[in-house]
Design an enzyme around this catalytic site. Structure first.
Site, PDB file in Angstrom:
ATOM      1  N   LEU A   1       0.865  -1.119  -0.060  1.00  0.00           N
ATOM      2  CA  LEU A   1       0.259   0.024   0.124  1.00  0.00           C
ATOM      3  C   LEU A   1       0.909   1.157  -0.275  1.00  0.00           C
ATOM      4  O   LEU A   1       1.165   1.625   0.958  1.00  0.00           O
ATOM      5  CB  LEU A   1      -0.793   0.065   1.166  1.00  0.00           C
ATOM      6  CG  LEU A   1      -1.852   1.207   1.262  1.00  0.00           C
ATOM      7  CD1 LEU A   1      -2.809   1.337   0.389  1.00  0.00           C
ATOM      8  CD2 LEU A   1      -2.515   1.072   2.656  1.00  0.00           C
ATOM      9  N   ALA A   2       1.225   1.697  -1.158  1.00  0.00           N
ATOM     10  CA  ALA A   2       2.100   2.771  -1.395  1.00  0.00           C
ATOM     11  C   ALA A   2       1.330   4.101  -1.162  1.00  0.00           C
ATOM     12  O   ALA A   2       0.352   4.240  -1.264  1.00  0.00           O
ATOM     13  CB  ALA A   2       2.762   2.926  -2.741  1.00  0.00           C
ATOM     14  N   HIS A   3       2.166   5.147  -0.168  1.00  0.00           N
ATOM     15  CA  HIS A   3       1.313   6.156  -0.133  1.00  0.00           C
ATOM     16  C   HIS A   3       2.373   7.179   0.551  1.00  0.00           C
ATOM     17  O   HIS A   3       3.470   6.979   1.070  1.00  0.00           O
ATOM     18  CB  HIS A   3       0.346   5.981   1.080  1.00  0.00           C
ATOM     19  CG  HIS A   3       0.828   5.357   2.298  1.00  0.00           C
ATOM     20  ND1 HIS A   3       1.075   4.148   2.629  1.00  0.00           N
ATOM     21  CD2 HIS A   3       1.181   6.050   3.579  1.00  0.00           C
ATOM     22  CE1 HIS A   3       1.597   3.895   3.815  1.00  0.00           C
ATOM     23  NE2 HIS A   3       1.577   4.960   4.332  1.00  0.00           N
ATOM     24  N   ALA A   4       2.217   8.655   0.531  1.00  0.00           N
ATOM     25  CA  ALA A   4       3.011   9.454   1.160  1.00  0.00           C
ATOM     26  C   ALA A   4       1.841  10.198   1.944  1.00  0.00           C
ATOM     27  O   ALA A   4       0.909  10.142   2.157  1.00  0.00           O
ATOM     28  CB  ALA A   4       3.507  10.220   0.176  1.00  0.00           C
TER      29      ALA A   4
END
Lengths: 147, 90
Positions: free
Chosen positions: A64-67
Site C-alpha cells: 500500500l504505497a502512500h505518502a
C-alpha cells in the site's frame, strides 16, 4: 464513506516492473493518469520507503504505497497496479509483491473512512490473490466492490 | 486505554491498523481510544499509550517506551491482531 470511484485509468494490469521503485512509480503514474495526484507524488511515495523501509508491504503480496497529504494530491483516490513478475521490497514477511495499491488523500482527517473500506475488502485473505490474477479492469472493479 | 498505530506517514497503513484494531477490540469487548499517527508525532500522540502497534521497520525508531510494542506482520489478518492484542492486554 465508500471508496472514491476507482477509475479505469487508475488500473494497470500485468505491468513489468524492474524493482520496487519501478513498481511504486507505475502506481504513481496511474494516480496521475486518473487525475488524482501530480507526478511528484510518486517521488514522495518512493521517498517514504527509502526513509522508513518497506513497511508499506502490509500483507503477503500487497504493497500500500502512500505518502503524506500534501500539495501533490489533487483529490482522494486509489490506483491498482498488478505486476507480471512479482518484485521484492525487502520486507521480512510479505515479499514478493504482486499487487501495488497507491493511496492519495489531500488531508489526514478524511482518510480513515477510506481505509476502513480497504479493510473490508482485504480482510478477506483471497482478495490479493484474486487481484494478482485479474485479467480485465472489470475483474478489478468487482474485487474492489465497485460493481 | 490508549492504543496508537504508527507508520511513516500517519495515513494508509496506520489507518488500516486503527480500523482493524477497533474491530478486534469491539469483538473482544474492550474499550480503547485508538489513534493513527506517524513517527514524527510519536512523542505527542503516544504519550501515555499502553500499546503501540506497528510494523517491524519502526521498532528501533520507536525506541524506549513504557508501552507494549506489538509488531504486526499482516495488517489484514484480524486473527493475528486478535492473538497479539489478547497477549498484550490479557
Amino acid at each position: 464513506m465508500p471508496l472514491p470511484k476507482l477509475s479505469r485509468e487508475a488500473i494497470v494490469l500485468g505491468a513489468e516492473a524492474e524493482d520496487w521503485r519501478d513498481a511504486v512509480r507505475l502506481a504513481g503514474t496511474a494516480l496521475t493518469a486518473a487525475g488524482i495526484a501530480e507526478p511528484a507524488y510518486a517521488d514522495e511515495m518512493v521517498r517514504m520507503i527509502e526513509e522508513h523501509g518497506p513497511y508499506v508491504v502490509i500483507a503477503p503480496g500487497l504493497a500500500l504505497a502512500h505518502a503524506r497529504p500534501g500539495p501533490e494530491v489533487l483529490t482522494d483516490g486509489l490506483a491498482v497496479v498488478t505486476l507480471a513478475t512479482p518484485v521484492n521490497f525487502g520486507h521480512p514477511y510479505n515479499d514478493p509483491v504482486s499487487v501495488v495499491l497507491a493511496l492519495a488523500v489531500p488531508t489526514g482527517d478524511a482518510h480513515i473512512a477510506l481505509v476502513a473500506e480497504l479493510a473490508n475488502i482485504f480482510n478477506d485473505s483471497t482478495a490479493v490473490d484474486e487481484l494478482a490474477i485479474a485479467v480485465t479492469t472489470d475483474d478489478v472493479l468487482r474485487i474492489m466492490g465497485m460493481t | 486505554m490508549k492504543i496508537v498505530a504508527i507508520c511513516g506517514a500517519g495515513i494508509g497503513s496506520s489507518g488500516i491498523l486503527k480500523v482493524n484494531t477497533e474491530r478486534v477490540l469491539g469483538r473482544l469487548g474492550i474499550e480503547a481510544d485508538v489513534t493513527a499517527a506517524h513517527l514524527g508525532s510519536l512523542d505527542h500522540d503516544a504519550a501515555n499509550a499502553q500499546v503501540i502497534l506497528t510494523s517491524p521497520e519502526f521498532v528501533d525508531a520507536i525506541g524506549k517506551t513504557n508501552a507494549d510494542v506489538i509488531v504486526v506482520e499482516n495488517y489484514f489478518d484480524t486473527a493475528e491482531l486478535t492473538r497479539k492484542l489478547e497477549a498484550a492486554l490479557g
